[in-house]
Write a protein that holds these residues in place. Structure first.
Motif, PDB file in Angstrom:
ATOM      1  N   ALA A  52      -3.362  19.593   6.321  1.00 45.95           N
ATOM      2  CA  ALA A  52      -3.316  18.641   7.431  1.00 45.95           C
ATOM      3  C   ALA A  52      -4.142  17.405   7.121  1.00 45.95           C
ATOM      4  O   ALA A  52      -3.747  16.275   7.459  1.00 45.95           O
ATOM      5  CB  ALA A  52      -3.812  19.306   8.709  1.00 45.95           C
ATOM      6  N   GLY A  53      -5.263  17.581   6.458  1.00 44.39           N
ATOM      7  CA  GLY A  53      -6.126  16.452   6.128  1.00 44.39           C
ATOM      8  C   GLY A  53      -5.580  15.527   5.070  1.00 44.39           C
ATOM      9  O   GLY A  53      -6.049  14.396   4.932  1.00 44.39           O
ATOM     10  N   LEU A  54      -4.592  15.992   4.313  1.00 44.37           N
ATOM     11  CA  LEU A  54      -3.965  15.131   3.317  1.00 44.37           C
ATOM     12  C   LEU A  54      -3.165  14.011   3.971  1.00 44.37           C
ATOM     13  O   LEU A  54      -3.005  12.929   3.400  1.00 44.37           O
ATOM     14  CB  LEU A  54      -3.038  15.954   2.412  1.00 44.37           C
ATOM     15  CG  LEU A  54      -3.697  16.870   1.379  1.00 44.37           C
ATOM     16  CD1 LEU A  54      -2.658  17.753   0.712  1.00 44.37           C
ATOM     17  CD2 LEU A  54      -4.437  16.048   0.318  1.00 44.37           C
ATOM     18  N   HIS A  55      -2.654  14.285   5.174  1.00 40.82           N
ATOM     19  CA  HIS A  55      -1.764  13.329   5.832  1.00 40.82           C
ATOM     20  C   HIS A  55      -2.426  12.598   6.999  1.00 40.82           C
ATOM     21  O   HIS A  55      -2.126  11.437   7.256  1.00 40.82           O
ATOM     22  CB  HIS A  55      -0.521  14.066   6.346  1.00 40.82           C
ATOM     23  CG  HIS A  55       0.248  14.747   5.258  1.00 40.82           C
ATOM     24  ND1 HIS A  55       1.085  14.073   4.396  1.00 40.82           N
ATOM     25  CD2 HIS A  55       0.277  16.044   4.860  1.00 40.82           C
ATOM     26  CE1 HIS A  55       1.618  14.922   3.527  1.00 40.82           C
ATOM     27  NE2 HIS A  55       1.141  16.124   3.790  1.00 40.82           N
ATOM     28  N   GLN A  56      -3.320  13.291   7.701  1.00 41.36           N
ATOM     29  CA  GLN A  56      -3.990  12.688   8.853  1.00 41.36           C
ATOM     30  C   GLN A  56      -5.492  12.998   8.741  1.00 41.36           C
ATOM     31  O   GLN A  56      -5.911  14.126   8.954  1.00 41.36           O
ATOM     32  CB  GLN A  56      -3.419  13.251  10.156  1.00 41.36           C
ATOM     33  CG  GLN A  56      -1.924  13.041  10.350  1.00 41.36           C
ATOM     34  CD  GLN A  56      -1.576  11.572  10.584  1.00 41.36           C
ATOM     35  OE1 GLN A  56      -2.421  10.781  11.019  1.00 41.36           O
ATOM     36  NE2 GLN A  56      -0.333  11.206  10.285  1.00 41.36           N
TER      37      GLN A  56
END
Length: 647
Positions: free
Chosen positions: A268-272
């Motif tokens: 999730a942190g890769l995109h947001q």
């Protein structure tokens, strides 16, 4: 910290969460029953971070194996050497005997990244050490990680070198599923191997590597999806840490929840980058703890292991003092050791020589000295050395090893294994048979047969309770040596009627309900041969082997809870009740009558330490119990009148 494109504060927060869970679990904080899963969170993070590092190097064409491993050595080993050396100095005044030597061996194996294999082998032994007192036990997870570092760079390099233009999804998916299935199988069939060895943990690393490898090909997440995925992943980690227990199936399918949750947070942190979960994990305190997480992990365990060894209770005051001390030590070592060496441009050769080869020689020399010529005089006060000799040098299995460790079939029938009265025509009229718990009571039995006409032959063997041949062939089929010993004993016992003293670690075998029937049938078989059967009941089992050395630790009270001791005997009491109903003429001799009242059971008698580990008596202690038993209760074998006449 300086922000770089590859730096993610939320991953530092994940590291902080992982190490905090581990520390709270090891410090016995109520409610954190599954905190050990913090290690598995680390494995996923390591898989992700190392794969990203390797990818960038491969894409730039700058990867060199020697540089990679030189950085790993400078990153991991200097701090380990500091912590382990301080630990060695810290425990030296306290650890004695095998505990001290085991530390030295584990120190050596930890340095070379094999401590998980060492502990797997050491803890699988019959006389395994008390795990909570092993000062470097936590290094098993570092060894697993280091072994992953050995295989993964080469595997990924070969994939980049020869796999260009090919679809890597399916080979990865198949391998991931296969390693997860292997973990589930090993956790059920070989739980100790699953816990300590890399194969059962490999899928956890692969969850992290998969996010790194396929991040550009996986679906991009919008803000709501990223929020949900990250929150769910964090909830899975925390819930597992609170709900799982050490008795649950692990790693296997229970390891999937925290590791999949970790992968979800990372993905999730890769995109947001600004999700609520990421902001929580990026709080300054979390980033700080994540930054020193390696130091925290290394420092947190040795002091609590020493407390366990010294039988010092983990009160809330002790916990808080430990936590504060560990954080301060970790920050100092992070700043002045980790950061001092990790970015130095040393070659692989220099890094290896300075941090591995030379320390390896020094630690090996220390281990050899402890093994061959450890002089206790400089570590144990003179007034306590006699107590230590009682515990360390009076193991009946060593004193009478010819009656315990000899040939399983041609067992020793000579004078070394004969006790009591002179036998007629070389034929003893009594036998003591059973396992290590039986031989541990020989001093007790010797006191009982003094002044009687019992001429006793002792035939015992580790982990080999007596079962007649037809039962042994079914129950002990996996160990032909046990079957051979019990067949030889059955043949001998079939020759003539005798008095048979039978001892065993009853509570251990009777955890298997089937053993009640096996032991009842064994008594029946002995009765059918015309033998007089005497059952030796066991002594109370201690909470840990460290209690055996209670007097050496200046404890005011060396007693243990009688209630807990009785709980360990529930299965034995059911067996005894069934046996008394079926065989009312069998005699039962209970040494616990000497040691226990309604509240407490003693581990020391008349100033003499009784045990050598958590469940075996030392020989001096067994003799003392026998003397006190006779004084208080008389001789259950009779012969008191004969003894008085001789006096």
């Amino acid at each position: 910290m300086k922000t770089t494109p590859s730096y993610r504060a939320d991953i530092e927060g994940l590291r902080a969460l992982a190490v905090v869970l581990v520390i709270l679990y090891h410090y016995d904080v109520p409610g954190i029953t599954g905190g050990f899963i913090g290690v598995d969170v680390f494995f996923v993070i390591s898989g992700f971070v190392i794969t990203q590092l390797l990818q960038r190097a491969f894409e730039k064409g700058t990867f060199q194996f020697r540089d990679f491993y030189a950085r790993r050595i400078r990153r991991l080993v200097p701090l380990f050497l500091l912590v382990s050396t301080v630990t060695f100095l810290m425990i030296s005044p306290f650890y004695i005997g095998d505990a001290y030597y085991i530390f030295a061996k584990s120190w050596l194996s930890s340095l070379v990244g094999l401590s998980n294999i060492y502990y797997f082998q050491e803890l699988a032994q019959y006389f395994a050490p008390e795990t909570r007192s092993l000062s470097l036990l936590h290094t098993w997870s570092l060894a697993v990680e280091e072994q992953f570092y050995l295989i993964w760079p080469l595997a990924l390099y070969l994939a980049y070198r020869f796999g260009k233009g090919r679809d890597g999804h399916w080979p990865f998916r198949i391998t991931l599923v296969a390693t997860f299935a292997l973990s589930v199988y090993l956790a059920g069939a070989y739980p100790s191997a699953a816990y300590y060895l890399l194969p059962a943990r490999l899928f956890e690393f692969m969850l992290g590597t998969g996010v790194a490898l396929f991040s550009r090909q996986l679906p991009a997440l919008n803000r709501p999806c990223a929020e949900i995925l990250a929150a769910l992943g964090l909830a899975m980690i925390i819930a597992t840490g609170l709900l799982l227990t050490k008795h649950d199936h692990f790693p296997g399918y229970n390891a999937l929840w925290p590791t999949l949750g970790t992968a979800m947070v990372i993905y999730a942190g890769l995109h947001q980058t600004g999700t609520l979960t990421a902001r929580l994990l990026s709080l300054p305190v979390m980033v700080f703890l994540g930054g020193i997480s390696y130091s925290l992990y290394l420092w947190h365990w040795p002091p609590v292991a020493l407390l366990h060894y010294q039988l010092i209770e983990l009160t809330w005051t002790n916990r808080l003092l430990l936590m504060v001390g560990v954080v301060v030590l970790s920050w100092l070592s992070y700043r002045f050791v980790e950061n001092h060496y990790r970015n130095r441009p040393w070659s692989f050769k220099k890094s290896f020589m300075v941090f591995i080869f030379v320390p390896l020689l020094i630690i090996w020399a220390i281990q050899s000295t402890i093994r061959i010529a450890d002089d206790l005089s400089f570590r144990i006060p003179e007034e306590r050395r006699a107590l230590y000799q009682v515990i360390a040098n009076n193991n009946p299995a060593d004193l009478y090893k010819r009656c315990f460790k000899g040939d399983p079939v041609e067992f020793n029938q000579g004078k070394a294994c004969l006790f009591g009265a002179e036998s007629e025509n070389g034929q003893p009229n009594s036998m003591l048979i059973g396992d290590s718990h039986a031989i541990a009571q020989i001093g007790f039995v010797e006191q009982l047969i003094k002044g009687t006409d019992h001429s006793l032959l002792m035939v015992t063997r580790a982990s080999t309770p007596f079962l007649p041949t037809h039962i042994a062939e079914k129950v002990q089929a996996a160990d032909p040596t046990q079957v051979a010993r019990n067949q030889a004993l059955s043949d001998y016992l079939g020759q003539r009627p005798m008095t048979v003293f039978m001892g065993a670690w009853w509570s251990a075998y009777l955890k298997n309900n089937a053993f009640q029937g096996y032991f009842l049938d064994t008594i029946g078989w002995l009765k059918d041969q015309g033998h007089t059967v005497i059952i030796l009941e066991d002594v109370p089992e201690l909470p840990s082997s460290d209690f055996a050395e209670c007097l050496l630790k200046n404890m005011d009270d060396c007693s243990i809870s009688a209630t807990k001791a009785e709980q360990n005997l529930e299965n034995f009491y059911r067996f005894r009740a069934a046996a008394k109903q079926r065989f009312p003429d069998v005699k039962w001799i209970n040494p616990r009558k000497v040691l226990c009242d309604a509240q407490r059971c003693q581990t020391v008698l008349n100033g003499i330490p009784l045990y050598r580990d958590e469940s075996h008596l030392n020989n001096v202690g067994a003799i003392e119990i026998g003397k006190v038993y006779l004084e208080r209760f008389g001789n259950p074998l009779g012969g008191d009148e004969k003894k008085k006449a001789q006096q």
